[in-house]
Design an enzyme around this catalytic site. Sequence first.
Site, short mmCIF file in Angstrom:
data_model
loop_
_atom_site.label_atom_id
_atom_site.label_comp_id
_atom_site.label_asym_id
_atom_site.label_seq_id
_atom_site.Cartn_x
_atom_site.Cartn_y
_atom_site.Cartn_z
N LYS A 16 0.90 -1.10 -0.13
CA LYS A 16 -0.20 0.16 0.02
C LYS A 16 0.72 1.31 -0.02
O LYS A 16 2.07 1.25 0.31
CB LYS A 16 -0.90 -0.20 1.27
CG LYS A 16 -1.82 -1.23 1.18
CD LYS A 16 -2.87 -1.06 2.32
CE LYS A 16 -4.04 -2.22 2.41
NZ LYS A 16 -4.90 -2.16 3.42
N TYR A 56 -12.13 -3.42 -4.71
CA TYR A 56 -12.87 -3.23 -3.57
C TYR A 56 -14.46 -3.43 -3.76
O TYR A 56 -15.10 -2.90 -2.78
CB TYR A 56 -12.53 -2.35 -2.84
CG TYR A 56 -11.06 -2.15 -2.21
CD1 TYR A 56 -10.69 -2.87 -1.38
CD2 TYR A 56 -10.16 -1.16 -2.74
CE1 TYR A 56 -9.43 -3.04 -0.83
CE2 TYR A 56 -9.03 -1.14 -2.11
CZ TYR A 56 -8.70 -2.14 -1.07
OH TYR A 56 -7.16 -2.00 -0.88
N ASN A 123 -2.27 -0.21 6.78
CA ASN A 123 -1.57 -1.11 7.37
C ASN A 123 -0.55 -2.05 6.60
O ASN A 123 -0.37 -3.15 6.50
CB ASN A 123 -2.54 -2.24 8.07
CG ASN A 123 -3.46 -2.89 6.83
OD1 ASN A 123 -3.41 -2.50 5.81
ND2 ASN A 123 -4.32 -3.47 7.50
N GLU A 137 -8.75 -10.73 -8.26
CA GLU A 137 -7.95 -9.73 -8.16
C GLU A 137 -6.60 -9.73 -8.87
O GLU A 137 -6.29 -8.68 -9.31
CB GLU A 137 -7.37 -9.73 -6.53
CG GLU A 137 -8.53 -9.29 -5.64
CD GLU A 137 -7.93 -9.54 -4.03
OE1 GLU A 137 -6.73 -9.94 -3.88
OE2 GLU A 137 -8.85 -9.18 -3.17
#
Length: 145
Positions: A16, A56, A123, A137
């Site tokens: 991320k 998402y 995170n 994905e």
Amino acid sequence: MSEPEQVVERTLVLLKPDAVARGLTGEVLRRVEAKGYRIVALVQRSADRELLAAHYAEHVGKPFYEPLVEFMLSGPLVAVVLEGQRVVEGFRSLAGATDPTTAAPGTVRGDLGRDWGAKVIQNLVHGSDSTESAAREIGTWFPEL
């Protein structure tokens, strides 16, 4: 007695924007390779809203959806396809609990994560939660595969 059949899986991992901004890409990938997983594909890129909406899709409408998308748009990320025995389960174990404060020492989030209070979305990594999610994905981030 014969050996049980070993099934090679693939999973999607996202490093991320917080991981990239903190220069942790190499450390996370080092841990992945040390675990014995093979990197099949890797790209550093900035996501757009359309890509994140596809990724998402199951979270659209949930209270954390918009803050998560905004965070994922905040900077470049690294998308990786990993391959290995039970890699979906194995990477999620390597990543650690979602909350970096409670993640076990020795995990990516436990060793490298920071407590951002309510912003648990920061995170460091995402890993597919099932082989079905992984297939979807991977198709979203790496349609050529």
